[in-house]
Design a protein around this motif. Structure first.
Motif, mmCIF file in Angstrom:
data_model
loop_
_atom_site.group_PDB
_atom_site.id
_atom_site.type_symbol
_atom_site.label_atom_id
_atom_site.label_comp_id
_atom_site.label_asym_id
_atom_site.label_seq_id
_atom_site.Cartn_x
_atom_site.Cartn_y
_atom_site.Cartn_z
ATOM 1 N N VAL A 125 -12.999 40.102 -35.891
ATOM 2 C CA VAL A 125 -11.566 40.162 -36.202
ATOM 3 C C VAL A 125 -10.855 41.106 -35.234
ATOM 4 C CG1 VAL A 125 -9.862 40.762 -37.952
ATOM 5 C CG2 VAL A 125 -11.981 39.602 -38.621
ATOM 6 N N VAL A 126 -11.425 42.297 -35.040
ATOM 7 C CA VAL A 126 -10.838 43.255 -34.098
ATOM 8 C C VAL A 126 -10.837 42.687 -32.682
ATOM 9 C CG1 VAL A 126 -11.085 45.558 -33.099
ATOM 10 C CG2 VAL A 126 -11.516 45.202 -35.537
ATOM 11 N N TYR A 127 -11.913 42.016 -32.345
ATOM 12 C CA TYR A 127 -12.026 41.420 -31.007
ATOM 13 C C TYR A 127 -10.933 40.384 -30.776
ATOM 14 C CZ TYR A 127 -13.993 38.402 -27.370
ATOM 15 O OH TYR A 127 -14.169 37.639 -26.242
ATOM 16 N N GLN A 128 -10.704 39.500 -31.729
ATOM 17 C CA GLN A 128 -9.699 38.459 -31.571
ATOM 18 C C GLN A 128 -8.286 39.035 -31.560
ATOM 19 O OE1 GLN A 128 -10.232 35.430 -30.728
ATOM 20 N NE2 GLN A 128 -12.459 35.446 -30.986
ATOM 21 N N ILE A 129 -8.037 40.063 -32.384
ATOM 22 C CA ILE A 129 -6.707 40.690 -32.395
ATOM 23 C C ILE A 129 -6.415 41.345 -31.053
ATOM 24 C CG2 ILE A 129 -5.344 42.559 -33.407
ATOM 25 C CD1 ILE A 129 -6.646 41.948 -36.082
ATOM 26 N N ALA A 130 -7.394 42.090 -30.513
ATOM 27 C CA ALA A 130 -7.203 42.749 -29.219
ATOM 28 C C ALA A 130 -6.968 41.732 -28.116
ATOM 29 C CB ALA A 130 -8.422 43.619 -28.900
ATOM 30 N N ARG A 131 -7.717 40.659 -28.123
ATOM 31 C CA ARG A 131 -7.538 39.625 -27.107
ATOM 32 C C ARG A 131 -6.180 38.935 -27.249
ATOM 33 N NH1 ARG A 131 -11.696 37.649 -24.084
ATOM 34 N NH2 ARG A 131 -10.643 35.628 -24.021
ATOM 35 N N GLY A 132 -5.737 38.730 -28.486
ATOM 36 C CA GLY A 132 -4.446 38.084 -28.688
ATOM 37 C C GLY A 132 -3.293 38.929 -28.184
ATOM 38 N N ILE A 133 -3.338 40.235 -28.482
ATOM 39 C CA ILE A 133 -2.266 41.134 -28.031
ATOM 40 C C ILE A 133 -2.199 41.169 -26.512
ATOM 41 C CG2 ILE A 133 -1.520 43.541 -27.972
ATOM 42 C CD1 ILE A 133 -2.686 43.861 -30.779
ATOM 43 N N LEU A 134 -3.355 41.341 -25.897
ATOM 44 C CA LEU A 134 -3.379 41.467 -24.445
ATOM 45 C C LEU A 134 -3.130 40.149 -23.737
ATOM 46 C CD1 LEU A 134 -3.632 44.146 -23.057
ATOM 47 C CD2 LEU A 134 -4.536 44.190 -25.366
ATOM 48 N N SER A 135 -3.468 39.040 -24.374
ATOM 49 C CA SER A 135 -3.156 37.738 -23.775
ATOM 50 C C SER A 135 -1.645 37.552 -23.671
ATOM 51 C CB SER A 135 -3.775 36.609 -24.597
ATOM 52 O OG SER A 135 -5.181 36.672 -24.566
ATOM 53 N N PHE A 136 -0.922 38.059 -24.664
ATOM 54 C CA PHE A 136 0.541 37.981 -24.610
ATOM 55 C C PHE A 136 1.082 38.807 -23.456
ATOM 56 C CE2 PHE A 136 4.516 40.164 -25.736
ATOM 57 C CZ PHE A 136 5.385 39.072 -25.763
ATOM 58 N N PHE A 137 0.630 40.060 -23.322
ATOM 59 C CA PHE A 137 1.118 40.924 -22.245
ATOM 60 C C PHE A 137 0.753 40.362 -20.872
ATOM 61 C CE2 PHE A 137 0.989 44.429 -25.504
ATOM 62 C CZ PHE A 137 2.356 44.640 -25.501
ATOM 63 N N ARG A 138 -0.393 39.706 -20.768
ATOM 64 C CA ARG A 138 -0.818 39.159 -19.484
ATOM 65 C C ARG A 138 -0.096 37.855 -19.165
ATOM 66 N NH1 ARG A 138 -5.238 35.930 -18.410
ATOM 67 N NH2 ARG A 138 -5.920 36.222 -20.562
ATOM 68 N N ALA A 139 0.243 37.084 -20.198
ATOM 69 C CA ALA A 139 0.870 35.783 -19.972
ATOM 70 C C ALA A 139 2.338 35.913 -19.570
ATOM 71 C CB ALA A 139 0.750 34.918 -21.223
ATOM 72 N N VAL A 140 3.027 36.934 -20.096
ATOM 73 C CA VAL A 140 4.447 37.115 -19.775
ATOM 74 C C VAL A 140 4.550 37.762 -18.397
ATOM 75 C CG1 VAL A 140 6.601 38.217 -20.459
ATOM 76 C CG2 VAL A 140 5.032 37.335 -22.205
ATOM 77 N N PRO A 141 5.239 37.158 -17.437
ATOM 78 C CA PRO A 141 5.357 37.750 -16.098
ATOM 79 C C PRO A 141 6.079 39.099 -16.137
ATOM 80 C CG PRO A 141 6.001 35.431 -16.084
ATOM 81 C CD PRO A 141 5.875 35.839 -17.520
ATOM 82 N N ASP A 142 5.747 39.956 -15.192
ATOM 83 C CA ASP A 142 6.374 41.273 -15.153
ATOM 84 C C ASP A 142 7.873 41.193 -14.906
ATOM 85 O OD1 ASP A 142 6.160 40.354 -12.575
ATOM 86 O OD2 ASP A 142 4.776 41.913 -11.905
ATOM 87 N N ILE A 143 8.320 40.158 -14.196
ATOM 88 C CA ILE A 143 9.753 40.045 -13.941
ATOM 89 C C ILE A 143 10.519 39.709 -15.222
ATOM 90 C CG2 ILE A 143 9.739 37.584 -13.343
ATOM 91 C CD1 ILE A 143 11.701 38.313 -11.078
ATOM 92 N N VAL A 144 9.870 38.990 -16.148
ATOM 93 C CA VAL A 144 10.498 38.715 -17.446
ATOM 94 C C VAL A 144 10.589 40.001 -18.253
ATOM 95 C CG1 VAL A 144 10.296 37.434 -19.603
ATOM 96 C CG2 VAL A 144 9.725 36.331 -17.437
ATOM 97 N N PHE A 145 9.524 40.796 -18.248
ATOM 98 C CA PHE A 145 9.580 42.102 -18.906
ATOM 99 C C PHE A 145 10.690 42.957 -18.307
ATOM 100 C CE2 PHE A 145 5.028 41.524 -20.272
ATOM 101 C CZ PHE A 145 5.286 41.636 -21.633
ATOM 102 N N ALA A 146 10.858 42.890 -16.988
ATOM 103 C CA ALA A 146 11.904 43.683 -16.339
ATOM 104 C C ALA A 146 13.286 43.262 -16.823
ATOM 105 C CB ALA A 146 11.802 43.535 -14.827
ATOM 106 N N LEU A 147 13.516 41.967 -16.944
ATOM 107 C CA LEU A 147 14.812 41.495 -17.438
ATOM 108 C C LEU A 147 15.062 41.971 -18.866
ATOM 109 C CD1 LEU A 147 14.739 37.850 -16.020
ATOM 110 C CD2 LEU A 147 16.228 39.721 -15.271
ATOM 111 N N ILE A 148 14.004 41.975 -19.679
ATOM 112 C CA ILE A 148 14.139 42.434 -21.060
ATOM 113 C C ILE A 148 14.475 43.921 -21.107
ATOM 114 C CG2 ILE A 148 12.909 42.782 -23.238
ATOM 115 C CD1 ILE A 148 11.304 40.240 -22.583
#
Length: 282
Positions: A125-148
């Protein structure tokens, strides 16, 4: 006495008896058919991609005049003291954005890498939660984060630092967790047999074993983040990218060329420093 030709024929006959016929692979025709299908699919996909992207190399020929005009206006670069000062300050800001975006993300990436590696986190459960959180941060491009973050904290380098922290945390988690999963399990098993807790195993076996590899990956990400911070400046996140964007919008192409030369020098210096550090770590 046996003559030489007769002896050679006898030896050849004895050698033939020792030859083992190589069996024919029954899967060979299927493999050949699979490769044919794969190549055909790739060709179709490339044809679709060429059409969807309006890929026309002849457009470069017809637009050569505009490119030559652009280059003629950019040369020679503007080397006035004011432009050089602005370019150096902007390049340093870009460097600081890349540095903070890399180093501040280290504790978050390391914690989530430990939680997101199968060898260090047996709880699924912890493994899947950690992977899910980080998959989101990795999938969103840094330029989109910059605009936000530009809309949240306003224009400036702070938005760029926050954007790189979020994106770099996701990327570093993936790289570091995979490195932890590939290490020799011997030291971990020895500490586990001695009764060490899971965090003691991570602190005394896992991380020390993989530390040189983690450092090399971190330096690689620093190189990438310095280049990314240049692009983030184009959307208002500060640095020399903001100056380049301003120069292009005001048709000051000689200033733009000066800024490009400055940031090129900074990137080359970062590459040389990173290569020197990685060589010392080997």
């Amino acid at each position: 006495m046996i003559d030489t030709p007769t002896r050679e024929r006898a030896e050849a006959a004895r050698g033939d008896r020792h030859l083992i016929p190589v069996p024919r692979d029954p899967r060979a025709p299927y493999r050949a058919g699979s490769w044919t299908v794969i190549i055909a699919v790739l060709l179709v996909l490339h044809l679709l991609a060429f059409q969807a992207t309006d890929f026309k190399p002849e457009a470069l020929v017809t637009g050569a005049t505009g490119m030559l005009n652009f280059l003629s206006e950019a040369f020679p670069p503007d080397l006035s003291p004011e432009v050089l000062q602005q370019g150096i300050e902007g390049a340093l800001t870009t460097l600081w954005i890349g540095l903070l975006g890399t180093t501040v993300s280290v504790p978050f990436a390391l914690l989530l890498a430990v939680l997101g590696a199968r060898t260090t986190t047996p709880n699924s459960v912890v493994y899947q939660i950690a992977r899910g959180i980080l998959s989101f941060f990795r999938a969103v491009p840094d330029i989109v984060f910059a605009l936000i973050f530009v809309t949240a904290v306003g224009l400036g380098p702070f938005a760029g630092v926050l954007a790189l922290i979020c994106h770099n945390t996701g990327v570093m988690r993936k790289l570091w967790s995979e490195a932890m999963e590939d290490i020799d399990p011997g030291p971990e098993q020895a500490l586990r047999t001695a009764g060490a807790s899971r965090w003691q195993i991570v602190a005394n076996a896992t991380i020390p074993t993989v530390l040189p590899q983690l450092t090399g990956l971190l330096l690689y990400r620093f190189d990438v983040n310095v280049r990314s911070s240049l692009v983030l400046g184009l959307v208002g996140a500060g640095g020399i990218g903001l100056l380049i964007n301003k120069a292009i919008k005001t048709f000051q192409f000689d200033e733009m060329l000066t800024y490009l030369i400055i940031i090129l020098a900074v990137i080359v210096a970062v590459d040389l420093a990173s290569a020197w550090i990685r060589k010392r770590l080997q």
